[in-house]
Design an enzyme around this catalytic site. Sequence first.
Site, mmCIF file in Angstrom:
data_model
loop_
_atom_site.group_PDB
_atom_site.id
_atom_site.type_symbol
_atom_site.label_atom_id
_atom_site.label_comp_id
_atom_site.label_asym_id
_atom_site.label_seq_id
_atom_site.Cartn_x
_atom_site.Cartn_y
_atom_site.Cartn_z
ATOM 1 N N GLY A 706 -21.180 -4.628 -0.780
ATOM 2 C CA GLY A 706 -20.107 -5.132 -1.193
ATOM 3 C C GLY A 706 -19.952 -5.722 -2.596
ATOM 4 O O GLY A 706 -18.839 -5.924 -3.075
ATOM 5 N N ARG A 745 -21.779 0.799 -3.574
ATOM 6 C CA ARG A 745 -21.131 1.158 -4.809
ATOM 7 C C ARG A 745 -21.597 0.628 -6.088
ATOM 8 O O ARG A 745 -21.493 1.444 -6.889
ATOM 9 C CB ARG A 745 -19.717 0.291 -4.343
ATOM 10 C CG ARG A 745 -18.761 0.598 -5.508
ATOM 11 C CD ARG A 745 -17.518 -0.520 -5.356
ATOM 12 N NE ARG A 745 -17.120 -0.639 -4.244
ATOM 13 C CZ ARG A 745 -16.212 0.020 -3.458
ATOM 14 N NH1 ARG A 745 -15.747 1.225 -4.169
ATOM 15 N NH2 ARG A 745 -15.802 -0.162 -2.178
ATOM 16 N N CYS A 812 -1.419 19.793 0.166
ATOM 17 C CA CYS A 812 0.083 19.726 0.616
ATOM 18 C C CYS A 812 0.582 18.273 1.344
ATOM 19 O O CYS A 812 0.861 18.331 2.644
ATOM 20 C CB CYS A 812 0.388 20.871 1.662
ATOM 21 S SG CYS A 812 -0.031 22.464 0.742
ATOM 22 N N GLU A 813 0.388 17.379 0.375
ATOM 23 C CA GLU A 813 0.773 16.036 1.074
ATOM 24 C C GLU A 813 1.210 15.261 -0.231
ATOM 25 O O GLU A 813 0.674 15.326 -1.379
ATOM 26 C CB GLU A 813 -0.123 14.952 1.648
ATOM 27 C CG GLU A 813 -0.756 15.798 3.215
ATOM 28 C CD GLU A 813 -1.589 14.918 3.862
ATOM 29 O OE1 GLU A 813 -1.284 13.508 3.915
ATOM 30 O OE2 GLU A 813 -2.261 15.095 4.678
HETATM 31 N N1 LLP Z 1 -23.701 -2.438 4.241
HETATM 32 C C1 LLP Z 1 -22.892 -2.000 5.383
HETATM 33 C C2 LLP Z 1 -23.288 -2.593 6.517
HETATM 34 C C3 LLP Z 1 -21.691 -1.495 4.891
HETATM 35 O O1 LLP Z 1 -20.871 -1.105 6.171
HETATM 36 C C4 LLP Z 1 -21.624 -0.966 3.807
HETATM 37 C C5 LLP Z 1 -20.193 -0.238 3.395
HETATM 38 C C6 LLP Z 1 -22.522 -1.384 2.766
HETATM 39 C C7 LLP Z 1 -23.577 -2.243 3.255
HETATM 40 C C8 LLP Z 1 -22.367 -0.944 1.236
HETATM 41 O O2 LLP Z 1 -21.293 -1.466 0.668
HETATM 42 P P1 LLP Z 1 -20.827 -1.486 -0.806
HETATM 43 O O3 LLP Z 1 -22.028 -2.229 -1.566
HETATM 44 O O4 LLP Z 1 -20.705 0.232 -1.104
HETATM 45 O O5 LLP Z 1 -19.581 -1.997 -1.220
HETATM 46 N N2 LLP Z 1 -15.293 3.656 1.501
HETATM 47 C C9 LLP Z 1 -14.793 2.322 1.087
HETATM 48 C C10 LLP Z 1 -15.957 1.619 1.251
HETATM 49 C C11 LLP Z 1 -16.404 1.206 2.519
HETATM 50 C C12 LLP Z 1 -17.588 0.725 2.762
HETATM 51 C C13 LLP Z 1 -18.147 0.671 4.152
HETATM 52 N N3 LLP Z 1 -19.411 -0.129 4.128
HETATM 53 C C14 LLP Z 1 -14.436 2.719 -0.322
HETATM 54 O O6 LLP Z 1 -14.294 3.908 -0.946
HETATM 55 O O7 LLP Z 1 -14.278 1.786 -1.189
#
Ligand code: LLP
Length: 863
Positions: A706, A745, A812-813
């Site tokens: 996160g 991320r 096309c959106e």
């Molecule tokens: N751990 C778990 C259990 C998760 O579900 C996730 C991400 C992470 C770690 C890694 O999270 P991060 O550090 O990347 O924030 N598609 C969205 C982000 C969805 C994240 C889903 N889970 C976006 O593009 O912002």
Amino acid sequence: MDASSWVVLKFGGTSVSSRERWETIRDIVQDHIENGRRPFVVCSALSGVSDELESLLQGVIEGSHEAILADIRQRHLDLAVQLGVQPESTLLPHFEQLSRLVMGASLIQEVSPRLHAKVMAYGELLSTSLGAAFLNCCGLNVDWIDAREHLVSDSRKLTRALQRYLSAHCQFTPDDVMQKDMASRSANCILTQGFIASDPNGDTVLLGRGGSDTSAAYFAAKLQAERCEIWTDVAGIFSANPRMVPEPFLLKRLDYDEAQEITSSGAQVLHPRCLDPVKQYHIPLHIRCTLNPKLESTVIGDFDSSDEARVKVIAAKSGVTLISMETMGMWQEVGFLARVFDKFSEHRLSVDLVSTSQSNVTASLDQVANALDPASIEALLEDLQEVCAARVIGPCAAISLVGRNIRSIMHELGPALKVFGEHKIHLVSQAANDLNLTFVVGEDQAQRLVRELHALLVQKKLEAPKENQTEEREMEDDEVSGAHVWWRKRADELLDMARDESPLFVYDEETLDEAAESLLAMSNVERIFYAIKANAHPDILSRFYHAGIGFECVSPGELDHIVRLFPDLKGQSERMLFTPNFASGEEYRHGFELGASVTLDNLYPLEAWPNLFKGREIFVRIDPGKGRGHHKHVKTAGEHSKFGILPTQIPRLLDAVKKADARIVGLHAHTGSGILTYDAWIDTARFFTSLLEQLPDVRHMDLGGGLGIPERPGQPVLDTVAINESLRPIRLAYPEVAIWLEPGRYLVARAGVLLAKVTQVKEKRETAFVGIDVGMNTLIRPALYGAYHRIVNLSRLDDTRRETVNVVGPICETGDTLGYNRALAPSQEGDILLIATAGAYGRVMSSSYNMRPPAAEKMLARR
Ligand code: LLP
């Protein structure tokens, strides 16, 4: 010249009162002419002159008119000298006529509404005569016209003399005759008066105070102008009156209905009546600031914001009078309201807000609409006594929360309503169009309430990480320190790569390494696991693998990918995590077989398939109760999220674990994605320590991922040193429990850019588009979360970013928009645009929608 090239410009009193301001008008007019437009300029009287003319009329009765007249004359002569204009031809004829009128009135000692209007008109006649002479002296070819020849009042609408002459309405349908007349003139600019019109008999009438805005809108509609610009001394429409709130926000775009609501609720920038004509003919209305002509301020137009739900403005209108009408006979009585409102109508008083109960009706009269005088209210009260017991409450102020879909955010307003405290709210009204919620309170409360409501409902909302909001400002490099604009230094290589292959994701090795190093430097975190869902490119995984980072996987596919690339990780439960959600029993079995640490985030698997977990060490995902993150779709904790086991279910969990003969060795939580405050992880850690007593075998606390990165202007850089420090006390207090993190991320987002080629450019009324060869099928984040990715024209990095455009793809959106209102260097076909912070959740979330393959990927090697 074709009709659409007219631009109507309105300048108010302060904008026409000095030479300096007239020079600004000259420059603005010239600028429009150079851009192929034909300016039609509408001016008010010099500031203060309308008030002086009012006192002149009063002076006629009191015998003090001579001195006031002399004063008015002197002000205009002084300005004529400043402007270098001969007063003889421009001013003297008007002065003579004005003195004759005043003389006549003083003889008969009476000022009729008809004469009133005639005298008031001289304010505008004088200012525009001076202005036209000045602009002509400056070499512009300007025609002065008398507005009364073209604006004719619709006298059917108002029957009382007072309103017929002083607050007239005009027809504003497209006017062929006027269009032809104007088109046939050789002058390249027309100058005329605001505020005045004539009635069908040819008598002068006024459009009410603030009527110059309305004149401009009428002329814009009649001429079918390309746009209407209202030039004033404020910078646009703000989220609150800048005199009441220290730092209100400028509202850059409003649709006509919102603007109508805001101006009717007390914002004094524009007269509310001027919106109807421009709305009917879809003419954009720009508010511009004479003090700073380059500033782009508010534009009112056909912007569809019907999906939004937020409070945009806290408006206050003082001088509100409430009429409270009590009757015992109202309950179930037919026609009571009709009788009451008939009285208002007989007195020509227009009602603004109403609330009713069994025995009371309260209605508000606003000052602007009614030009209220105590006598008319007295007369109304007397008449009302026939049907009810009426009384006046006041002075009051109406405080309005104005925005879109207010009804759907009532629950969010709850805490803010506390600011009303003990103070009496006389009336609450929720507009039928769902654009406003108004509270009428004592006038002395207005300032405090506006300030507090603004802080709670507008400021806090805008300062929070934004959800689905149109971005309003382009960030500068130094605005986001640590934003890793590495691509600036390597622009030439990137351009070469994109010329070979476009669209293309490029990942910078150096930035990947830096991100990894900053996390590995966290001394209180035992292990970092990379959440490979963010980007599973083998070369990226390989860099992290060699740096000693583990991997967090959420599917058998991800697990297999890791084991295929790094076979030695098989069986290493401290380098490989498996954290599936609502997965089948088969998937858990696969995770155990590969030797990953397996996390259960529901009770169901344990209770339904206990045999799968027999003798196993497991992690459990507990819901800490509060979700965080950049968008509601990525908040993964809290009551409504599908993830995790509630802490209150721990006894049941322990029971199930015991029955399955498993052991809980780790706790896991992940509250959401894109978090930019350092305390999210220590909060989770503290929460976990509160559970440890019940779970004696726990040796690991996985605090999730996160960790956010700055994407939008003004967002902070996450302080990993502060996160590490915050964890120290827990690390010391529980040395036997290792702290883990599993970010996605943070490790990859900044290292990735998406390069795309400009395919086409176009303009559509107020909106310019730059089309590129990449769309939402490659980068879905803007469409899905309203995510912001900085966009620059890499081919023209050093050019001024002077165009405001929407960057769109080929899908096309309408949602296929990668950036709204972006400041870009003027772009041409073949230019390469760079979309920043695209390393995470870019390619992994792409699809072949519209049968368009997503962008390819390449690494950019360290130098
Ligand atoms: N751990 C778990 C259990 C998760 O579900 C996730 C991400 C992470 C770690 C890694 O999270 P991060 O550090 O990347 O924030 N598609 C969205 C982000 C969805 C994240 C889903 N889970 C976006 O593009 O912002």
